[in-house]
Design a protein around this motif. Structure first.
Motif, short mmCIF file in Angstrom:
data_model
loop_
_atom_site.label_atom_id
_atom_site.label_comp_id
_atom_site.label_asym_id
_atom_site.label_seq_id
_atom_site.Cartn_x
_atom_site.Cartn_y
_atom_site.Cartn_z
N LYS A 162 -11.14 7.75 -5.00
CA LYS A 162 -10.90 8.40 -3.70
C LYS A 162 -9.82 7.74 -2.83
N GLU A 217 -5.39 21.26 -1.72
CA GLU A 217 -6.84 21.15 -1.54
C GLU A 217 -7.32 19.73 -1.84
N LEU A 218 -6.72 19.13 -2.86
CA LEU A 218 -7.11 17.76 -3.22
C LEU A 218 -6.79 16.80 -2.07
N SER A 247 -6.73 17.76 1.14
CA SER A 247 -7.67 18.09 2.24
C SER A 247 -9.08 17.56 1.96
N LEU A 248 -9.42 17.35 0.69
CA LEU A 248 -10.72 16.77 0.33
C LEU A 248 -10.73 15.25 0.51
N VAL A 298 -9.61 20.56 -9.58
CA VAL A 298 -9.93 20.54 -8.15
C VAL A 298 -11.28 21.24 -7.88
N LYS A 299 -11.57 22.28 -8.64
CA LYS A 299 -12.86 22.96 -8.51
C LYS A 299 -13.99 21.97 -8.87
N GLY A 358 -14.44 19.35 -6.14
CA GLY A 358 -15.18 19.91 -5.01
C GLY A 358 -16.68 19.93 -5.30
N ARG A 359 -17.02 20.33 -6.53
CA ARG A 359 -18.44 20.42 -6.91
C ARG A 359 -19.07 19.01 -6.96
N ILE A 408 -18.15 16.31 -5.32
CA ILE A 408 -18.29 15.79 -3.95
C ILE A 408 -19.51 16.42 -3.28
N LYS A 409 -19.66 17.75 -3.45
CA LYS A 409 -20.78 18.46 -2.83
C LYS A 409 -22.11 17.94 -3.38
#
Ligand code: ZN
Length: 256
Positions: free
Chosen positions: A18, A87-88, A90-91, A241-242, A245-246, A248-249
């Protein structure tokens, strides 16, 4: 490792690293139709005008070609790969993009931290005082070559011509980012073009994991890459990236 497993594995590694992830992008990230049109146009392009010396010797001839070619580039749109990298960022995963592309599409897609080491076509630069100004193409053919408002010297395109020095501020920032990177993603490269080999070598010396995403193996693969993911860049980056996101969630819901 199977390709889908590799994509998932890379997503985990990227989340672990990260904010210490750097991406380096080449022309392969741009739209295929733009690359095809540009290659066709460049076949009729006198090579000497793409050097700093050739440009300063005959700026009128050079601008006749630049005006057409830069208009084509200025009309291009961000791809899914550009959007995935935005997106990467912004995450909070992607620290910066170092790019040799010159169309400003990373910023258009939403990335904030972009180091353009080969310049940007949406600007013009004075060959005498170095002043940079923004521009919209096509330029007026009757007012060629464009002149600097400050010193009246000739303006060159804002991208790097052959034999022109790499921009010092962007290069300093790029070296710092590469030095602290835990992961370097190399995306859309075929040609060996400076400063890319030097930056990859530095990342390797600083123990970064090198992840290469390209349609085919390249000069980078056997020499530097720890992981190579082949296939369509848009598809691969979107999947990574999908997954990021998953992950991280899921991690957040586990912590709560
Ligand atoms: Zn000037």
């Amino acid at each position: 490792m199977l390709r889908e497993k590799l994509i998932e594995f890379v997503a985990y590694e990227v989340v672990k690293a990260k904010s210490f992830v750097t991406a380096i992008t080449g022309e392969g990230i741009n739209e295929q139709k733009i690359r095809d049109t540009l290659n066709k146009a460049l076949n009729n392009y006198p090579r000497e005008i793409d050097t700093l010396e050739g440009f300063t010797e005959n700026p009128n001839k050079a601008w006749k070609y630049y005006n057409i070619i830069l208009q084509m580039l200025a009309d291009s749109e961000p791809t899914d790969a550009h959007r995935a990298l935005a997106e990467l960022e912004s995450l909070g995963i992607l620290n910066s993009i170092i790019t040799i592309t010159v169309s400003g599409l990373h910023q258009m897609a939403g990335n904030k931290n972009v180091l353009e080491v080969h310049g940007n076509i949406n600007t013009l630069k004075c060959v005498s005082c170095g002043r940079v100004e923004s521009v919209k193409f096509p330029l007026d053919q009757h007012k060629m070559p464009p002149k600097c408002r400050h010193c009246s010297s000739i303006l060159k395109p804002g991208y790097l011509l052959y034999n022109e020095q790499l921009p010092s501020k962007e290069m300093t920032d790029a070296i710092i980012d590469v030095t602290v990177s835990k992961i370097m993603c190399i995306i859309g490269f075929r040609r060996v073009v400076e400063p890319i080999p030097s930056l990859i070598l530095r990342a390797k010396q600083c123990k970064a994991i090198i992840i290469e995403i390209n349609p085919e193996k390249t000069w980078i693969t056997s020499k530097f890459s720890d992981y190579f993911i082949d296939g369509d860049i848009n598809e691969v980056l979107t999947k990574i990236v999908k997954s990021v996101g998953r992950i991280i969630k899921n991690t957040e819901s586990y912590i709560v």
